[in-house]
Structures are given as C-alpha cells and as structure tokens.
Design a protein around this motif. Structure first.
Motif, PDB file in Angstrom:
ATOM      1  N   TYR B  48       0.838  -1.197   0.000  1.00  0.00           N
ATOM      2  CA  TYR B  48       0.000   0.000   0.000  1.00  0.00           C
ATOM      3  C   TYR B  48       0.872   1.246   0.000  1.00  0.00           C
ATOM      4  O   TYR B  48       1.861   1.320   0.739  1.00  0.00           O
ATOM      5  CB  TYR B  48      -0.890  -0.037   1.251  1.00  0.00           C
ATOM      6  CG  TYR B  48      -1.419   1.300   1.715  1.00  0.00           C
ATOM      7  CD1 TYR B  48      -1.115   1.780   2.998  1.00  0.00           C
ATOM      8  CD2 TYR B  48      -2.224   2.077   0.898  1.00  0.00           C
ATOM      9  CE1 TYR B  48      -1.603   2.993   3.435  1.00  0.00           C
ATOM     10  CE2 TYR B  48      -2.715   3.295   1.337  1.00  0.00           C
ATOM     11  CZ  TYR B  48      -2.400   3.759   2.602  1.00  0.00           C
ATOM     12  OH  TYR B  48      -2.887   4.964   3.030  1.00  0.00           O
ATOM     13  N   ALA B  93      -5.506  -1.157  -7.081  1.00  0.00           N
ATOM     14  CA  ALA B  93      -6.678  -0.380  -6.684  1.00  0.00           C
ATOM     15  C   ALA B  93      -6.224   0.977  -6.175  1.00  0.00           C
ATOM     16  O   ALA B  93      -5.111   1.106  -5.657  1.00  0.00           O
ATOM     17  CB  ALA B  93      -7.467  -1.112  -5.589  1.00  0.00           C
ATOM     18  N   SER B  94      -7.065   1.975  -6.350  1.00  0.00           N
ATOM     19  CA  SER B  94      -6.728   3.291  -5.819  1.00  0.00           C
ATOM     20  C   SER B  94      -7.916   3.869  -5.069  1.00  0.00           C
ATOM     21  O   SER B  94      -9.061   3.450  -5.261  1.00  0.00           O
ATOM     22  CB  SER B  94      -6.275   4.245  -6.925  1.00  0.00           C
ATOM     23  OG  SER B  94      -7.348   4.649  -7.763  1.00  0.00           O
ATOM     24  N   SER B  95      -7.613   4.828  -4.209  1.00  0.00           N
ATOM     25  CA  SER B  95      -8.641   5.451  -3.377  1.00  0.00           C
ATOM     26  C   SER B  95      -8.315   6.923  -3.187  1.00  0.00           C
ATOM     27  O   SER B  95      -7.145   7.292  -3.090  1.00  0.00           O
ATOM     28  CB  SER B  95      -8.720   4.745  -2.024  1.00  0.00           C
ATOM     29  OG  SER B  95      -9.517   5.473  -1.118  1.00  0.00           O
ATOM     30  N   GLY B 100      -7.809   4.609   2.861  1.00  0.00           N
ATOM     31  CA  GLY B 100      -8.657   3.979   1.854  1.00  0.00           C
ATOM     32  C   GLY B 100      -9.242   2.648   2.251  1.00  0.00           C
ATOM     33  O   GLY B 100      -8.709   1.600   1.892  1.00  0.00           O
ATOM     34  N   GLN B 105     -12.043   1.681  -2.410  1.00  0.00           N
ATOM     35  CA  GLN B 105     -11.032   1.365  -3.399  1.00  0.00           C
ATOM     36  C   GLN B 105     -11.685   1.051  -4.751  1.00  0.00           C
ATOM     37  O   GLN B 105     -12.661   0.316  -4.812  1.00  0.00           O
ATOM     38  CB  GLN B 105     -10.186   0.169  -2.958  1.00  0.00           C
ATOM     39  CG  GLN B 105      -9.378   0.420  -1.696  1.00  0.00           C
ATOM     40  CD  GLN B 105      -8.573  -0.778  -1.258  1.00  0.00           C
ATOM     41  OE1 GLN B 105      -8.180  -1.603  -2.091  1.00  0.00           O
ATOM     42  NE2 GLN B 105      -8.319  -0.899   0.026  1.00  0.00           N
TER      43      GLN B 105
END
Lengths: 113, 116
Positions: B48, B93-95, B100, B105
């Motif tokens: 992360y 995945a991004s947030s 997050g 996500q």
C-alpha cells in the motif's frame, strides 16, 4: 485473526430463479463484511457492505445480504437471477482493529438459460 | 470517466526473467494498493502506498517483489527472477482517501502473469 469461508466454489441456477451464495466468517473483533463481483476482464466491483448498522443490507443489481452474528454468516441473495449475473463473487472481511483485508476464495455463479 | 488502468493486461515470462507491471490510478487518488490473485483464490494484499510513501509492504511474498510510486501517481510492481508460483493476476486499486478502506477502493482489471 479473521477468516472467511465461501462454502461453494460453483453455483448454477436457472435464469429467473433465486440466487444464494454462502459466506461464513470468523473475526476476533467486530467485522466489516463486503461482497464483490468480478466479471471477466473487469475490475472488482463492490456489491454491498455491512458495517454494524442494519443487519439486512441492500446492494446494487437487486442483491442483498443479511448479517447473522449467531451464525457468523453473511450470505448473498437475489430473488431472480439474470444472465448478466454470471460472474465470480467474493466475500470479504475486514476489521477496524488491524485493517487486514481477507478475501474468500470466490464462488463462480453460472446462470442457465 | 477514466478508471484504474493496468498494463500490460497479459504477460508471459520465462522463469528467471524480470517483469514490471504498471498501474495508472484514478487521477488525484492518494492511496494505491496492489493485490495478488492466484488461480482459484481470492485476492491477497501485497502493498500500500499513500502518495509516494510505501506505508505497508507486509504482503510482499519475497524480496524478489518490489513496488514503487516515485511521483505519487503511477506505480510499478516489479518481480525479479520470476518463478512459476508467481503466476497470478495482479490487481491494482486506488482510493481518494488516506488509508482507503476497502469499500473506497476502485480496482483495475488486473495483469495476468504467466511464468513458464
């Protein structure tokens, strides 16, 4: 520690009939529970989530799930299956305590015409 | 609108080769996650980032795995001296949120790596 068990690796139902995908969890702390769907060549999509509010959770595309603490279950249901529901479904458990994200092994849903 | 994109979508490598997998998160998202999904399994967390800082790499299975996000946007997951057990789909995945949570996500379609 937490874990999640999806009891069926494959489920087949006829179009228009109910869907039941089973999930049991184990958690030392109050869990947050999620269901995700994964269509081929698409990213994981959140269907619904439980985070200690109402135990019956409604999601997208007509899916819902009920949190049953006494049974440590969070089964996913839909009253009437559609061909477009054919996909892989993942049950996921997390807790605020340690931020670990644990995915189940997935259940592949097949819809028969 | 543009979501999370990953490239290549498919990668075949010979055992021992190095590979680099790219993730383009949603513009402006501060958090970025990598997961490994072996065949017949659910995704497992690898690492992360919050902006360019790698805050958690506890899921990386060995020191052959290395991830970076030097400018806080695009990220690259590098696997050195690939082994057959590295064959899997690698999800990014991004947030927009720091930290997050899972439901915040947005996932990319993944890169399927096959090591021969």
């Amino acid at each position: 520690a937490q874990s999640v068990t999806q009891l069926d690796s494959h489920v087949s139902v006829s179009e228009g009939t109910p869907v039941l995908l089973r999930c049991n969890y184990s958690s030392s702390y109050s869990p947050s529970l999620f269901w995700y769907v994964q269509h081929p060549n698409k990213g994981l999509q959140l269907l619904l989530k439980y985070t200690s509010a109402a135990t019956l959770v409604k999601g997208i595309n007509g899916f819902e799930a009920e949190f049953k603490k006494s049974e440590t279950s969070f089964h996913l249901t839909k009253p009437s299956a559609h061909m477009s529901d054919a996909a892989e479904y993942f049950c996921v458990v997390t807790t605020n305590r340690d931020d670990k994200i644990i995915f189940g092994k997935g259940t592949r849903l097949h819809i028969l015409p | 609108g543009a979501g999370v994109s990953q490239s290549p979508r498919y990668k075949v490598a010979k055992r021992g080769q190095d590979v680099a997998l790219r993730c383009d998160p949603i513009s402006g998202h501060v958090s970025l996650f990598w997961y490994q999904q072996a065949l017949g399994q659910g995704p497992e967390f690898l690492t992360y980032f919050q902006n360019e800082a790698q805050l958690d790499k506890s899921g990386l299975p060995s020191d052959r795995f290395f991830a970076e996000r030097p400018e806080g946007s695009v990220s690259t997951l590098k696997i050195q001296r690939t082994q057959q057990e590295d064959s899997a789909v690698y999800l990014c995945a991004s947030s927009s949120k720091r930290g997050g949570g899972l439901d915040e996500q947005f996932f990319g379609p993944g890169t399927r790596l096959t090591v021969l």
